[in-house]
Design an enzyme around this catalytic site. Structure first.
Site, short mmCIF file in Angstrom:
data_model
loop_
_atom_site.label_atom_id
_atom_site.label_comp_id
_atom_site.label_asym_id
_atom_site.label_seq_id
_atom_site.Cartn_x
_atom_site.Cartn_y
_atom_site.Cartn_z
N LYS A 1 0.82 -1.22 0.00
CA LYS A 1 0.00 0.00 0.00
C LYS A 1 0.85 1.25 0.00
O LYS A 1 0.49 2.25 -0.62
CB LYS A 1 -0.93 0.01 1.22
CG LYS A 1 -2.11 -0.92 1.10
CD LYS A 1 -3.15 -0.62 2.16
CE LYS A 1 -4.32 -1.58 2.03
NZ LYS A 1 -5.26 -1.47 3.15
N LYS B 1 -6.48 -9.90 -7.61
CA LYS B 1 -7.71 -10.06 -6.83
C LYS B 1 -8.82 -9.16 -7.39
O LYS B 1 -8.53 -8.05 -7.82
CB LYS B 1 -7.44 -9.61 -5.39
CG LYS B 1 -7.54 -10.71 -4.37
CD LYS B 1 -7.21 -10.21 -2.97
CE LYS B 1 -8.26 -9.30 -2.38
NZ LYS B 1 -8.24 -9.25 -0.91
N LYS C 1 -12.24 -3.36 -5.45
CA LYS C 1 -12.98 -2.13 -5.73
C LYS C 1 -12.05 -1.04 -6.24
O LYS C 1 -12.49 -0.05 -6.81
CB LYS C 1 -13.74 -1.66 -4.51
CG LYS C 1 -12.84 -1.29 -3.36
CD LYS C 1 -13.37 -0.09 -2.60
CE LYS C 1 -12.39 0.34 -1.56
NZ LYS C 1 -11.29 1.18 -2.00
#
Ligand code: TRP
Length: 349
Positions: free
Chosen positions: A123, A211, A214
């Protein structure tokens, strides 16, 4: 005598899991998490499902919409079939003990343990110095979520395995550092992750190595829980595959991640095993399989979306469920925190 291992944790079994209140729930959240939460109610008498809004603050968050996002995730738990009479559904920030135990755990966890966390590295990328301390500390709060209820089983996706290992390390170090009197059982359990089933990993419809997420810029990569029948059919029709027909056995899925993903989605949506799906569809082409998959998805998701809308239309009723859940959660967490305060030596504890 002294080399006897200390007695293991002796408390009851309890399930805990959580989902972040981020916008846009998708099929990966449904098959990978919600369906499992529901199924675990049959195996465990005691399940706690949390909407982790404190975690949502570690990324950009909007104070104006956070509470509504929390309601949406809570409504998704309910619409999927989590029963608020049997299980506890609540929002993390409503139970203050999570933040309090996280502080204690901050003083137990070591920098080196957190520096190894791959999710933070992914991240933060090259900009770790610009990230919030909260993002770095995220897995410590996650450990507190679980252990403030002395939860023993934690259904999570594959990507959370490392965070679960960290929770075990923290529990173990707390137990060692603040040792119970000799012969007494361990204070915290070492929680186990539950990672199971064909829906364990739902991947992007465009790229079988990523994956379903969103945050993928392409909406075609995912099925949203609010997509209508046409959108679902269109996304499945355009999902990446290869020119070969479906294989007849699991081995035939090797090296075909997009095919494996679609077969896995079909299996989890219909409740069949991978083997059974391949026995039916092996040798057939995607021209036939894709419409059947779209139909199965619509049959599953249309009632779910309707139920979501119904629940969100009655905010007062939903809030009452969350309030009741927070009270029940706090009644489990408070006695644990009271013991922790004594164990670490706080004044007045
Ligand atoms: N980190 C989890 C995820 O992104 C969410 C989470 C927060 C969680 N606290 C938790 C999951 C405790 C299980 C247990 O999926």
């Amino acid at each position: 005598m002294s080399d006897q291992p200390p007695p293991a944790y002796a408390g009851p079994q309890r399930v805990f899991s959580g989902m972040q209140p981020t916008n846009g729930l998708h099929l990966g959240n449904y098959l990978g998490a919600l369906v499992k939460f529901v199924a675990l109610q049959e195996r465990f008498a005691d399940c706690i499902y949390c909407v982790v809004d404190l975690h949502a603050m570690t990324a950009d968050h909007d104070p104006k919409t956070l509470a509504d996002r929390s309601r949406e995730v809570a409504a998704a738990y309910l619409a999927a079939g989590v029963d608020p009479k049997r299980s506890i559904i609540f929002v993390q920030s409503a139970v203050r003990a999570h933040a309090e135990l996280a502080w204690v755990f901050n003083c137990v966890a070591r920098m080196g343990w957190l520096e190894r966390m791959t999710q933070f590295k992914d991240k933060a990328g090259k900009h770790s110095e610009r990230m919030s301390v909260g993002l770095f500390d995220y897995p410590v709060l996650q450990a507190a979520d679980i252990l403030v209820y002395k939860a023993t089983h934690v259904p999570v996706g594959e990507d959370q395995k490392q965070h679960l290992e960290l929770a075990r390390d923290i529990a173990q170090k707390f137990n060692n550092d603040f040792g119970a009197p000799s012969g007494a059982p361990a204070f915290f359990p070492l929680p186990d992750s539950l990672i199971e089933g064909p829906g364990a990993r739902i991947m992007s419809l465009r790229d079988g190595s990523k994956k379903m997420s969103k945050s993928d810029p392409s909406d075609m990569s995912r099925i949203n829980l609010t997509d209508d029948a046409d959108a679902i059919a269109n996304k499945i029709k355009r999902a990446t595959t290869d020119p070969q027909p479906l294989p007849e056995t699991k081995e035939g899925l090797a090296g075909r991640p997009e095919v494996e993903n679609l077969v896995g989605i079909y299996a989890s949506t219909t409740g069949a095993s991978l083997e059974a799906v391949l026995a039916d569809w092996g040798g057939k082409g995607f021209g036939a399989f894709k419409p059947a998959l779209a139909e199965a998805l619509v049959a599953k998701l249309a009632p779910l979306a309707a139920e979501l809308r119904r629940l969100l239309a009655d905010e007062a009723a939903l809030d009452q469920i969350l309030k009741d859940g927070a009270e029940r959660a706090a009644s489990i967490a408070e006695p644990v925190m009271a013991d922790v305060r004594k164990i670490v030596g706080f004044w007045g504890a």
